[in-house]
Scaffold this active site. Structure first.
Site, mmCIF file in Angstrom:
data_model
loop_
_atom_site.group_PDB
_atom_site.id
_atom_site.type_symbol
_atom_site.label_atom_id
_atom_site.label_comp_id
_atom_site.label_asym_id
_atom_site.label_seq_id
_atom_site.Cartn_x
_atom_site.Cartn_y
_atom_site.Cartn_z
ATOM 1 N N GLU A 88 -6.472 4.560 -6.266
ATOM 2 C CA GLU A 88 -7.850 4.433 -5.212
ATOM 3 C C GLU A 88 -8.389 5.960 -6.039
ATOM 4 O O GLU A 88 -7.742 6.644 -5.496
ATOM 5 C CB GLU A 88 -7.432 4.182 -3.901
ATOM 6 C CG GLU A 88 -9.056 4.664 -3.132
ATOM 7 C CD GLU A 88 -8.608 5.438 -1.733
ATOM 8 O OE1 GLU A 88 -9.080 4.958 -0.796
ATOM 9 O OE2 GLU A 88 -7.701 5.493 -1.462
ATOM 10 N N HIS A 138 -11.145 -2.191 3.521
ATOM 11 C CA HIS A 138 -11.311 -1.673 5.374
ATOM 12 C C HIS A 138 -11.544 -0.433 5.357
ATOM 13 O O HIS A 138 -11.632 -0.392 6.650
ATOM 14 C CB HIS A 138 -9.836 -1.460 5.038
ATOM 15 C CG HIS A 138 -8.999 -0.208 4.774
ATOM 16 N ND1 HIS A 138 -8.568 -0.523 3.335
ATOM 17 C CD2 HIS A 138 -8.482 0.376 5.190
ATOM 18 C CE1 HIS A 138 -8.326 0.503 2.947
ATOM 19 N NE2 HIS A 138 -8.167 1.156 3.906
ATOM 20 N N ASP A 139 -12.359 0.286 4.332
ATOM 21 C CA ASP A 139 -13.224 1.622 4.729
ATOM 22 C C ASP A 139 -14.433 1.472 4.628
ATOM 23 O O ASP A 139 -15.427 1.748 4.759
ATOM 24 C CB ASP A 139 -12.453 2.195 3.327
ATOM 25 C CG ASP A 139 -11.106 3.040 3.997
ATOM 26 O OD1 ASP A 139 -10.866 3.000 4.600
ATOM 27 O OD2 ASP A 139 -10.557 3.260 2.779
ATOM 28 N N ASP A 148 -3.150 4.607 -2.258
ATOM 29 C CA ASP A 148 -3.936 5.381 -1.779
ATOM 30 C C ASP A 148 -4.088 7.208 -2.409
ATOM 31 O O ASP A 148 -2.937 7.536 -2.315
ATOM 32 C CB ASP A 148 -2.954 5.192 -0.645
ATOM 33 C CG ASP A 148 -4.045 5.743 0.765
ATOM 34 O OD1 ASP A 148 -5.265 5.801 0.917
ATOM 35 O OD2 ASP A 148 -4.045 7.032 1.055
ATOM 36 N N ASP A 170 1.474 -0.931 -0.313
ATOM 37 C CA ASP A 170 -0.082 0.170 0.066
ATOM 38 C C ASP A 170 1.061 1.145 0.061
ATOM 39 O O ASP A 170 1.750 1.245 0.842
ATOM 40 C CB ASP A 170 -1.512 -0.283 1.134
ATOM 41 C CG ASP A 170 -2.643 0.156 1.123
ATOM 42 O OD1 ASP A 170 -2.032 1.939 0.879
ATOM 43 O OD2 ASP A 170 -3.012 0.245 1.754
HETATM 44 C C1 NOJ Z 1 -8.200 5.528 2.169
HETATM 45 C C2 NOJ Z 1 -7.856 4.620 2.635
HETATM 46 O O1 NOJ Z 1 -7.999 3.230 2.635
HETATM 47 C C3 NOJ Z 1 -8.287 4.755 4.062
HETATM 48 O O2 NOJ Z 1 -8.553 4.053 4.707
HETATM 49 C C4 NOJ Z 1 -7.282 6.007 5.217
HETATM 50 O O3 NOJ Z 1 -7.870 6.528 6.206
HETATM 51 C C5 NOJ Z 1 -7.617 6.872 3.797
HETATM 52 N N1 NOJ Z 1 -7.136 7.135 2.116
HETATM 53 C C6 NOJ Z 1 -6.818 8.314 3.801
HETATM 54 O O4 NOJ Z 1 -5.381 7.242 3.846
#
Ligand code: NOJ
Length: 545
Positions: free
Chosen positions: A241, A315-316, A199, A98
């Site tokens: 992302e 994970h989000d 990210d 990541d």
């Molecule tokens: C996206 C990530 O998936 C998330 O978990 C994170 O809090 C934010 N970007 C900031 O890095």
């Protein structure tokens, strides 16, 4: 398009903190992942996307990095990391790191230097502005509540943080910073990793004074430079992302001719049950026809001109079986249905840890049982504004990120076999029934269904390269589509809901022979498919010739 290994791969995401603890400190670690490589090989995945394991104060669980070239001690050491890369390779699994380079931790040496004085050589690695009329420089908001600007007493200026206060944004306009990032990326590439998940990469071209954050004018120039200077020289997977991507934008990122990324994570389907203005904290009913339209649009519009990833979870996000399935009486059927729907589309599938055993959301009564910075900020700020505890908890149960982050459920022993200590986040109380050990014992489990989906992808080029066509566009309950390659056709039929429904095969679908590839109920293979009564969450896939 030239064929690449990652067109044909299935990726498994590990959130290391919650995967497997081997030291008893309550936090998952790298040795825990090494221990479970046999399990992952059994599932059949080709690569692991590893959420951040770098040194970090863990304010955002590792998405706040203080040293990109070291490992957080709670996760292990660089020696463990190298061992993970090489042992995974022996299992035919690559490790995708990541890459969090939109921001660092405020404890990164660059930021510690930068905040010392306005003329510090590192000052310009970050984004600073003077106060405006005694207040914040402008209206930019943090994704984690409140203004994106934080006042720094020492130098009398504000710094930008589009996420937490402890996550200052890097200034990509600065070529020296970019060079340092490229050196760091090459350090990892030389270790033999399989690529990067990048990210919030759509934010690096931000134009702060215009209040533009996503898709800034220099974004794609930067990405082409990153490609040229780093991973473009390796046969690796890169996935960006990119929250704001439309198919047009996704082609800019992922058309191989442009030398940017392999593919994107786009979230259009994942936000369909969020409020347009207030987002995920004010969820609404899913518009099913819209879901069909959106997924189909991405299938057809990227065809031959870019590459998509396929996912329901990360994970989000909340657990898909709780979100759009039924995590009670039809947990197994609906988890398999959702997997079927996604895994026969074009793109690279991602499975988030625990998805393969149908792990569910959690409902903790007390806010103290939650850990996520985003949840805690949201709760604190809204309680201040006068919302009730009950209102807040409803929203957190639905869409809070900790739903995905509860420890992996390995067996029915204390703490689900995740740790011998106190887990950093409470284990989902349903672990006695839902766990890996049970799944591996039951040949009908969600686990073996995922395993079969992965195998089918390996055996059938049509899943990777076939043309997509949506059927029964206006049906309120059935999601059905075909994939076509040469003289073969796949027919995917799923009932997205609990009520039974009749499926009538459209007349234009003709065939001489049919073979059932997979289904989540017992099916009489001789049964005609011209008309079917689909059971709750039933899913079937036929190969027609
Ligand atoms: C996206 C990530 O998936 C998330 O978990 C994170 O809090 C934010 N970007 C900031 O890095």
């Amino acid at each position: 398009m030239e064929r690449k290994w990652w067109h044909e791969s299935v990726i498994y995401q590990i959130y290391p903190r919650s995967f497997k603890d081997t030291t008893g400190n309550g936090v998952g670690d790298l040795r825990g992942i090494i221990e479970k490589l046999d399990y992952l090989e059994e599932l059949g995945i080709d690569a692991i996307w590893l959420s951040p394991v770098y040194k970090s104060p863990m304010d955002d669980n590792g998405y706040d990095i203080s040293d990109y070239q070291d490992i957080a001690p709670e996760f292990g050491t660089m020696v463990d990391m190298e061992e993970l890369i090489s042992k995974a390779q022996e299992h035919g699994i690559r490790i995708i790191m990541d890459l969090v380079v939109n921001h660092t931790s405020d404890e990164h040496p660059w930021f510690i230097e930068a905040r010392k004085s306005k003329d510090n050589p590192y000052r310009d690695y970050y984004i600073w502005r003077d106060p405006k009329d005694g207040d914040v420089p402008n209206g930019l908001q943090s994704a984690f509540s409140g203004s994106a600007w934080e006042y720094d007493e020492e130098t009398g200026q504000y710094y930008l943080h589009l996420f937490g206060k402890k996550q200052p944004d890097l200034n990509w306009q600065n070529p020296k910073l970019r060079e340092e990032i490229y050196d760091m990326m090459n350090f990892w590439l030389e270790k033999g990793i399989g690529g990067f998940r990048m990210d919030v990469i759509d934010l690096i071209g931000k134009e702060v004074d215009k209040e533009i954050t996503g898709n800034g004018s220099k974004l794609h120039d930067f990405l082409q430079e990153v490609n040229r200077e780093t991973f473009g020289n390796y046969d690796v997977l890169t996935v960006g992302e990119t929250w704001g991507a439309t198919p047009e934008i996704a082609k800019l990122y992922s058309n191989p001719k442009r030398n940017e990324l392999s593919m994107v994570f786009q979230f259009e389907h994942m936000t369909l049950d969020w409020d347009e203005k207030e987002g995920k904290w004010r969820p609404k009913e899913l518009d099913f026809k819209k879901l069909k339209q959106v997924l189909s649009k991405w299938q057809t519009e990227l065809k031959g001109e870019g590459w998509n990833s396929l996912f329901w979870n990360n994970h989000d996000l909340p657990r898909i079986v709780s979100r759009w399935g039924n995590d009670k009486e039809y947990r197994v059927e609906s988890a398999k249905m959702l997997a079927t729907l996604l895994h026969f589309m074009q793109g690279t599938p991602y499975i988030y840890q625990g998805e393969e055993i149908g792990m569910t959301n959690v409902k903790y009564e007390s806010i103290d049982d939650y850990n996520d910075l985003e949840i805690l900020n949201f709760y604190r700020d809204n309680i201040k504004k006068g919302y009730t505890h009950e209102e807040m908890m409803e929203a957190i149960w639905k869409n809070g990120r900790d739903n995905a982050r509860t420890p992996m459920q390995w067996d029915d022993t204390k703490n689900a076999g995740f740790t011998t200590g106190e887990p950093w986040l409470r284990v989902n109380p349903n672990y006695k029934g839902i766990n890996v050990e049970n799944a591996l014992k039951d040949s009908d489990s969600i686990f073996y269904y995922y395993k079969k989906l992965i195998q089918l992808r390996k055996e059938n080029d049509i899943i990777i390269y076939g043309d997509y066509q949506l059927l029964l566009e206006d049906d309120e309950q059935i999601f059905s589509y075909t994939r076509t390659l040469d003289d073969e056709m796949l027919l995917i039929i799923v009932n997205f809901y609990e009520e039974k429904v009749e499926f009538v095969l459209p007349e234009e679908i003709t065939f001489d022979s049919k073979e059932l590839l997979i289904s989540n109920y017992k099916v009489d293979e001789g049964e005609s498919i011209n008309k079917l009564e689909l059971r709750p969450y039933e899913a079937r896939v036929y190969k027609l010739k």
